[in-house]
Design a protein around this motif. Structure first.
Motif, PDB file in Angstrom:
ATOM      1  N   ASP A   1       0.924  -1.208   0.147  1.00 37.50           N
ATOM      2  CA  ASP A   1       0.034   0.192   0.008  1.00 37.50           C
ATOM      3  C   ASP A   1       0.876   1.185  -0.164  1.00 37.50           C
ATOM      4  OD1 ASP A   1      -2.242  -1.685  -0.088  1.00 37.50           O
ATOM      5  OD2 ASP A   1      -2.616  -1.347   2.111  1.00 37.50           O
ATOM      6  N   GLU A   2       2.019   1.169   0.729  1.00 35.62           N
ATOM      7  CA  GLU A   2       2.943   2.457   0.669  1.00 35.62           C
ATOM      8  C   GLU A   2       3.921   2.391  -0.473  1.00 35.62           C
ATOM      9  OE1 GLU A   2       5.062   2.412   4.463  1.00 35.62           O
ATOM     10  OE2 GLU A   2       3.425   1.933   5.606  1.00 35.62           O
ATOM     11  N   ILE A   3       4.283   1.412  -1.219  1.00 32.08           N
ATOM     12  CA  ILE A   3       5.314   1.319  -2.122  1.00 32.08           C
ATOM     13  C   ILE A   3       5.027   2.265  -3.210  1.00 32.08           C
ATOM     14  CG2 ILE A   3       4.435  -0.383  -3.756  1.00 32.08           C
ATOM     15  CD1 ILE A   3       7.229  -1.803  -3.100  1.00 32.08           C
ATOM     16  N   TYR A   4       5.935   2.938  -3.607  1.00 29.45           N
ATOM     17  CA  TYR A   4       5.828   3.843  -4.921  1.00 29.45           C
ATOM     18  C   TYR A   4       6.621   2.941  -5.919  1.00 29.45           C
ATOM     19  CZ  TYR A   4       4.346   8.017  -2.864  1.00 29.45           C
ATOM     20  OH  TYR A   4       3.545   9.016  -2.219  1.00 29.45           O
ATOM     21  N   VAL A   5       6.208   3.024  -7.274  1.00 29.38           N
ATOM     22  CA  VAL A   5       6.759   2.396  -8.434  1.00 29.38           C
ATOM     23  C   VAL A   5       7.314   3.312  -9.421  1.00 29.38           C
ATOM     24  CG1 VAL A   5       6.177   0.879 -10.243  1.00 29.38           C
ATOM     25  CG2 VAL A   5       5.182   0.639  -8.186  1.00 29.38           C
ATOM     26  N   VAL A   6       8.488   2.948  -9.564  1.00 34.17           N
ATOM     27  CA  VAL A   6       9.349   4.008 -10.650  1.00 34.17           C
ATOM     28  C   VAL A   6       9.915   3.315 -11.806  1.00 34.17           C
ATOM     29  CG1 VAL A   6      11.246   4.186  -9.166  1.00 34.17           C
ATOM     30  CG2 VAL A   6      11.098   6.012 -10.904  1.00 34.17           C
ATOM     31  N   HIS A   7       9.615   3.886 -12.931  1.00 36.58           N
ATOM     32  CA  HIS A   7      10.471   3.055 -14.043  1.00 36.58           C
ATOM     33  C   HIS A   7      11.067   4.382 -14.958  1.00 36.58           C
ATOM     34  CE1 HIS A   7       7.138   3.975 -17.118  1.00 36.58           C
ATOM     35  NE2 HIS A   7       6.530   4.115 -16.029  1.00 36.58           N
ATOM     36  N   HIS A   8      11.513   3.996 -15.841  1.00 39.45           N
ATOM     37  CA  HIS A   8      12.713   4.848 -16.693  1.00 39.45           C
ATOM     38  C   HIS A   8      12.454   4.929 -18.142  1.00 39.45           C
ATOM     39  CE1 HIS A   8      16.637   2.655 -16.911  1.00 39.45           C
ATOM     40  NE2 HIS A   8      15.655   1.906 -17.033  1.00 39.45           N
TER      41      HIS A   8
ATOM     42  N   TYR B   1       1.648  -1.395 -19.203  1.00 40.29           N
ATOM     43  CA  TYR B   1       1.624  -2.524 -18.193  1.00 40.29           C
ATOM     44  C   TYR B   1       1.078  -2.104 -16.735  1.00 40.29           C
ATOM     45  CZ  TYR B   1       3.043  -6.288 -14.951  1.00 40.29           C
ATOM     46  OH  TYR B   1       3.196  -7.291 -14.076  1.00 40.29           O
ATOM     47  N   LEU B   2       1.674  -1.133 -16.370  1.00 35.47           N
ATOM     48  CA  LEU B   2       1.450  -0.809 -15.004  1.00 35.47           C
ATOM     49  C   LEU B   2      -0.022  -0.247 -14.719  1.00 35.47           C
ATOM     50  CD1 LEU B   2       4.877   0.849 -14.061  1.00 35.47           C
ATOM     51  CD2 LEU B   2       3.878  -1.133 -13.377  1.00 35.47           C
ATOM     52  N   GLU B   3      -0.464   0.414 -15.851  1.00 34.50           N
ATOM     53  CA  GLU B   3      -1.826   0.904 -15.826  1.00 34.50           C
ATOM     54  C   GLU B   3      -2.901  -0.275 -15.783  1.00 34.50           C
ATOM     55  OE1 GLU B   3      -2.038   3.493 -19.373  1.00 34.50           O
ATOM     56  OE2 GLU B   3      -1.049   5.171 -18.576  1.00 34.50           O
ATOM     57  N   ARG B   4      -2.600  -1.308 -16.299  1.00 35.68           N
ATOM     58  CA  ARG B   4      -3.402  -2.435 -16.272  1.00 35.68           C
ATOM     59  C   ARG B   4      -3.361  -3.195 -14.970  1.00 35.68           C
ATOM     60  NH1 ARG B   4      -5.582  -5.374 -20.375  1.00 35.68           N
ATOM     61  NH2 ARG B   4      -5.619  -3.314 -21.658  1.00 35.68           N
ATOM     62  N   VAL B   5      -2.137  -3.373 -14.398  1.00 30.37           N
ATOM     63  CA  VAL B   5      -2.034  -4.335 -13.183  1.00 30.37           C
ATOM     64  C   VAL B   5      -2.017  -3.608 -11.687  1.00 30.37           C
ATOM     65  CG1 VAL B   5      -0.817  -6.047 -14.476  1.00 30.37           C
ATOM     66  CG2 VAL B   5       0.374  -4.099 -13.127  1.00 30.37           C
ATOM     67  N   MET B   6      -1.807  -2.094 -11.867  1.00 30.62           N
ATOM     68  CA  MET B   6      -1.997  -1.580 -10.762  1.00 30.62           C
ATOM     69  C   MET B   6      -2.522  -0.269 -11.137  1.00 30.62           C
ATOM     70  SD  MET B   6       1.998  -0.678  -9.891  1.00 30.62           S
ATOM     71  CE  MET B   6       2.804  -2.328 -10.045  1.00 30.62           C
ATOM     72  N   PRO B   7      -3.999  -0.095 -11.509  1.00 32.59           N
ATOM     73  CA  PRO B   7      -4.394   1.234 -11.815  1.00 32.59           C
ATOM     74  C   PRO B   7      -4.576   2.160 -10.656  1.00 32.59           C
ATOM     75  CG  PRO B   7      -6.156  -0.653 -11.881  1.00 32.59           C
ATOM     76  CD  PRO B   7      -4.903  -1.173 -11.688  1.00 32.59           C
ATOM     77  N   GLN B   8      -4.915   1.522  -9.548  1.00 31.10           N
ATOM     78  CA  GLN B   8      -5.012   2.305  -8.309  1.00 31.10           C
ATOM     79  C   GLN B   8      -3.927   3.297  -7.919  1.00 31.10           C
ATOM     80  OE1 GLN B   8      -5.392  -0.947  -8.149  1.00 31.10           O
ATOM     81  NE2 GLN B   8      -8.047  -1.181  -7.770  1.00 31.10           N
ATOM     82  N   LYS B   9      -2.658   2.453  -7.962  1.00 36.36           N
ATOM     83  CA  LYS B   9      -1.395   3.200  -7.535  1.00 36.36           C
ATOM     84  C   LYS B   9      -1.141   4.303  -8.907  1.00 36.36           C
ATOM     85  CE  LYS B   9       1.063   0.027  -5.213  1.00 36.36           C
ATOM     86  NZ  LYS B   9       1.288   1.035  -4.009  1.00 36.36           N
ATOM     87  N   VAL B  10      -1.442   4.114 -10.076  1.00 33.54           N
ATOM     88  CA  VAL B  10      -1.538   5.023 -11.153  1.00 33.54           C
ATOM     89  C   VAL B  10      -2.311   6.211 -10.628  1.00 33.54           C
ATOM     90  CG1 VAL B  10      -1.869   5.631 -13.548  1.00 33.54           C
ATOM     91  CG2 VAL B  10      -0.661   3.199 -12.781  1.00 33.54           C
ATOM     92  N   GLU B  11      -3.572   5.950 -10.506  1.00 36.58           N
ATOM     93  CA  GLU B  11      -4.425   7.206 -10.178  1.00 36.58           C
ATOM     94  C   GLU B  11      -4.229   8.021  -8.975  1.00 36.58           C
ATOM     95  OE1 GLU B  11      -7.702   9.402 -10.493  1.00 36.58           O
ATOM     96  OE2 GLU B  11      -7.050   7.697 -11.810  1.00 36.58           O
ATOM     97  N   ALA B  12      -3.297   7.087  -7.923  1.00 38.11           N
ATOM     98  CA  ALA B  12      -2.835   7.924  -6.621  1.00 38.11           C
ATOM     99  C   ALA B  12      -1.496   8.389  -6.935  1.00 38.11           C
ATOM    100  CB  ALA B  12      -2.731   6.677  -5.424  1.00 38.11           C
ATOM    101  N   GLY B  13      -0.956   8.361  -7.861  1.00 40.31           N
ATOM    102  CA  GLY B  13       0.234   9.122  -8.390  1.00 40.31           C
ATOM    103  C   GLY B  13       1.470   8.294  -7.853  1.00 40.31           C
ATOM    104  N   GLN B  14       1.345   7.029  -7.492  1.00 43.19           N
ATOM    105  CA  GLN B  14       2.457   6.417  -6.832  1.00 43.19           C
ATOM    106  C   GLN B  14       3.313   5.515  -7.839  1.00 43.19           C
ATOM    107  OE1 GLN B  14      -0.452   4.261  -3.813  1.00 43.19           O
ATOM    108  NE2 GLN B  14       1.556   4.372  -2.557  1.00 43.19           N
ATOM    109  N   VAL B  15       2.849   5.739  -9.121  1.00 45.26           N
ATOM    110  CA  VAL B  15       3.580   5.277 -10.405  1.00 45.26           C
ATOM    111  C   VAL B  15       4.265   6.573 -10.938  1.00 45.26           C
ATOM    112  CG1 VAL B  15       3.629   4.207 -12.530  1.00 45.26           C
ATOM    113  CG2 VAL B  15       2.180   3.325 -10.571  1.00 45.26           C
TER     114      VAL B  15
END
Length: 312
Positions: free
Chosen positions: A217-224, A238-252
């Motif tokens: 729940d706390e983790i941020y995901v960063v790619h480059h 891919y990230l939008e598909r598997v973790m849409p909540q994190k994308v929406e929350a600005g954690q990606v």
């Protein structure tokens, strides 16, 4: 440039110089002292700001870094999950023969030049194709896939060798060669994407399974990646598909041109600091995604450089 504009620029330059040279020595000294104070003040404020950012960066854990591997970085250490995809490298790399050809003819060669660079580059491309063709049978691919790669490489070699023998090259020659290779390298892109997604999904799934729900729940995901691939990016999709909540929350987050796990993890702290500045100063966490002066520029540009009237 129009004569009256030149005259006006000369006048402004002379007046500026006169203002500098005619100003009393005491005034010049005060102005210089004041500007030095401005510079010192700016450095002091930014130094304090960066110390806060560094402290926030140090606290920006846990982070999932998606680079060569997928790495989970927590306060207690880090663990990496490989995302090796040999087929991705094979299909992508053999298709890079297209990039070699384009690079050899860019900028378009001067017809009058002696020993144009494209001839030397074409000779190198042909030699590299020879080397690869001699080894390509050892790839872990089905025979029909290897045959397709051979076909594309041999087509490229026929083109570069023919152009080198003629000593002439036209844009249509290049277009024809690319069109002839297109079916194979276009298919390669789909196969490379599939291989990348398969390996990425396994690595991310393994990384997710290694942490608790609270950490996740706390983790941020960063790619480059480069700035030219921010529009349609395989990892982003891919990230939008598997973790849409994190994308929406600005954690990606996308760390443009960052390299190395530390640099990418540090980007999370930088980005969080920018959001804090936006929230505190403007009441808008995403305000700093716009140039600080950007909102003011439109009206000022209208004053400085009025837009021409619409064409009739």
């Amino acid at each position: 440039m129009k004569p009256f504009l030149v005259d006006r620029l000369i006048q402004l330059f002379v007046l500026t110089c006169l203002g500098v040279f005619l100003a009393p020595a005491g005034v010049q000294a005060d102005q210089s002292k004041a500007m030095d104070a401005i510079g010192t003040f700016d450095k002091a404020m930014l130094s304090i700001f960066h110390r806060g950012q560094d402290a926030l960066t140090a606290e920006s854990r846990p982070v999932m870094v998606i680079a060569k591997d997928v790495t989970v970085m927590t306060d207690t250490g880090e663990k990496s999950f490989p995302r090796d995809a040999p087929n991705y490298l094979i299909f992508k790399s053999t298709s890079h023969v297209l990039l070699g050809i384009i690079g050899a003819v860019t900028p378009w060669p001067d017809e009058d030049a002696e020993s144009p660079r494209w001839q030397q580059d074409f000779a190198s491309i042909s030699q590299e194709i020879d080397t690869l063709l001699a080894a390509i049978g050892g790839l872990d691919l089905p025979p029909e896939e290897i045959a397709q790669q051979r076909q594309m490489l041999e087509t490229a070699q026929t083109f570069v060798n023919g152009a080198a023998e003629r000593g002439t090259l036209t844009r249509q020659d290049v277009s024809n060669a690319i069109n002839e290779m297109r079916p194979v390298w276009a298919a390669n892109m789909r196969k490379a994407a599939r291989a990348e997604l398969n390996s990425l999904h396994k690595a991310v799934s393994d990384a997710r399974a290694s942490v608790s729900d609270d950490v996740w729940d706390e983790i941020y995901v960063v790619h480059h990646g480069g700035s030219n691939v921010t529009g349609i990016n395989v990892v982003e999709l891919y990230l939008e598909r598997v973790m849409p909540q994190k994308v929406e929350a600005g954690q990606v987050m996308f760390a443009e041109h960052a390299h190395g796990n530390k640099a990418m993890a540090d980007f999370v702290g930088y980005e969080k600091m920018q959001r804090l500045v936006g929230a505190w100063a403007f009441g808008d966490p995403v305000r700093m995604e716009v140039d600080l002066l950007g909102y003011e520029a439109g009206s000022l540009l209208d004053e400085l450089i009025p837009s021409p009237p619409p064409a009739e």
